[in-house]
Design a protein around this motif. Structure first.
Motif, PDB file in Angstrom:
ATOM      1  N   UNK A  88      11.349  11.185 -19.651  1.00 17.11           N
ATOM      2  CA  UNK A  88      12.508  11.355 -20.263  1.00 17.11           C
ATOM      3  C   UNK A  88      13.646  11.212 -19.029  1.00 17.11           C
ATOM      4  N   UNK A  89      13.470  11.969 -18.005  1.00 18.48           N
ATOM      5  CA  UNK A  89      14.572  11.713 -16.910  1.00 18.48           C
ATOM      6  C   UNK A  89      14.714  10.647 -16.453  1.00 18.48           C
ATOM      7  N   UNK A  90      13.487   9.843 -16.000  1.00 18.83           N
ATOM      8  CA  UNK A  90      13.613   8.731 -15.106  1.00 18.83           C
ATOM      9  C   UNK A  90      13.547   7.430 -16.129  1.00 18.83           C
ATOM     10  N   UNK A  91      12.983   7.415 -17.088  1.00 17.34           N
ATOM     11  CA  UNK A  91      12.475   6.296 -17.938  1.00 17.34           C
ATOM     12  C   UNK A  91      12.999   6.107 -19.275  1.00 17.34           C
ATOM     13  N   UNK A  92      13.820   7.213 -19.652  1.00 15.27           N
ATOM     14  CA  UNK A  92      14.291   7.302 -21.208  1.00 15.27           C
ATOM     15  C   UNK A  92      13.066   7.380 -22.103  1.00 15.27           C
ATOM     16  N   UNK A  93      12.079   8.006 -21.777  1.00 12.42           N
ATOM     17  CA  UNK A  93      10.823   8.125 -22.445  1.00 12.42           C
ATOM     18  C   UNK A  93       9.890   6.964 -22.673  1.00 12.42           C
ATOM     19  N   UNK A  94      10.255   5.953 -22.034  1.00 14.64           N
ATOM     20  CA  UNK A  94       9.347   4.848 -21.953  1.00 14.64           C
ATOM     21  C   UNK A  94       8.310   4.716 -21.194  1.00 14.64           C
ATOM     22  N   UNK A  95       7.056   4.796 -21.503  1.00 20.38           N
ATOM     23  CA  UNK A  95       5.915   4.684 -20.765  1.00 20.38           C
ATOM     24  C   UNK A  95       5.615   3.210 -20.221  1.00 20.38           C
ATOM     25  N   UNK A  97       7.935   1.248 -19.197  1.00 21.47           N
ATOM     26  CA  UNK A  97       8.956   1.105 -18.106  1.00 21.47           C
ATOM     27  C   UNK A  97       8.481   1.670 -16.863  1.00 21.47           C
ATOM     28  N   UNK A  98       7.754   2.785 -17.284  1.00 22.91           N
ATOM     29  CA  UNK A  98       7.303   3.725 -16.292  1.00 22.91           C
ATOM     30  C   UNK A  98       5.957   2.927 -15.551  1.00 22.91           C
ATOM     31  N   UNK A  99       5.350   2.526 -16.263  1.00 22.12           N
ATOM     32  CA  UNK A  99       4.207   1.700 -15.863  1.00 22.12           C
ATOM     33  C   UNK A  99       4.532   0.644 -15.162  1.00 22.12           C
ATOM     34  N   UNK A 100       5.356  -0.200 -15.730  1.00 20.79           N
ATOM     35  CA  UNK A 100       5.671  -1.371 -15.042  1.00 20.79           C
ATOM     36  C   UNK A 100       6.307  -1.119 -13.605  1.00 20.79           C
ATOM     37  N   UNK A 101       7.092   0.035 -13.526  1.00 18.67           N
ATOM     38  CA  UNK A 101       7.736   0.500 -12.032  1.00 18.67           C
ATOM     39  C   UNK A 101       6.674   0.876 -11.153  1.00 18.67           C
ATOM     40  N   UNK A 102       5.737   1.363 -11.603  1.00 18.33           N
ATOM     41  CA  UNK A 102       4.699   1.854 -10.717  1.00 18.33           C
ATOM     42  C   UNK A 102       3.680   0.626 -10.304  1.00 18.33           C
ATOM     43  N   UNK A 103       3.540  -0.128 -11.150  1.00 12.96           N
ATOM     44  CA  UNK A 103       2.650  -1.352 -10.889  1.00 12.96           C
ATOM     45  C   UNK A 103       3.360  -2.293  -9.900  1.00 12.96           C
ATOM     46  N   UNK A 104       4.726  -2.412 -10.280  1.00 15.22           N
ATOM     47  CA  UNK A 104       5.490  -3.241  -9.445  1.00 15.22           C
ATOM     48  C   UNK A 104       5.752  -2.662  -7.857  1.00 15.22           C
ATOM     49  N   UNK A 105       5.841  -1.318  -8.019  1.00 20.71           N
ATOM     50  CA  UNK A 105       6.451  -0.805  -6.478  1.00 20.71           C
ATOM     51  C   UNK A 105       5.281  -0.307  -5.580  1.00 20.71           C
TER      52      UNK A 105
END
Length: 124
Positions: A88-95, A97-105
């Motif tokens: 919720x804090x970092x990705x507005x609750x979007x799984x 968006x979180x996964x995309x960030x982890x995969x890219x970074x």
């Protein structure tokens, strides 16, 4: 407010020991934490007391002076809360968006990617 939402980073170190041991005396907790931190025994005892006061840890008297401590908040319950809070804090609750960030970074290994694909396939 739930006990798991009030656990600080320092208190989490005490919780990890209690989750591992199931039950522990303050001496056992102090011994473990003085090996991995530079905290004084009094500081560690304060953390234990705070966790008891928050309802995250229970205390059972074993003799006139000593207590044994045990977790009331389970590791699974805490992790579930922490995951939701982080998401919720970092990705507005979007799984996604979180996964995309982890995969890219992060440099994910082929094994990690295969594991993620398998998890996604199982969820369908």
């Amino acid at each position: 407010m739930k006990a798991e939402s009030q656990i600080t980073e320092a208190e989490l170190e005490v919780m990890k020991i209690l989750w591992e041991y199931g039950k522990a005396t303050s001496s056992q907790i102090v011994e473990r934490l003085t090996e991995t931190t530079e905290w004084k025994p009094k500081t560690i005892q304060t953390l234990i007391t705070r966790l008891v006061n928050k309802g995250a840890v229970g205390a059972e008297k074993i003799n006139n002076k000593s207590f044994v401590y045990y977790p009331i908040v389970s590791e699974e319950k805490y992790k579930s809360y922490a995951n939701k809070s982080f998401l919720q804090k970092l990705y507005n609750g979007s799984v996604s968006l979180m996964l995309a960030s982890f995969v890219k970074e992060q440099k994910l290994s082929r094994k990690d990617l295969e594991f993620l694909k398998q998890l996604l396939d199982e969820e369908e």
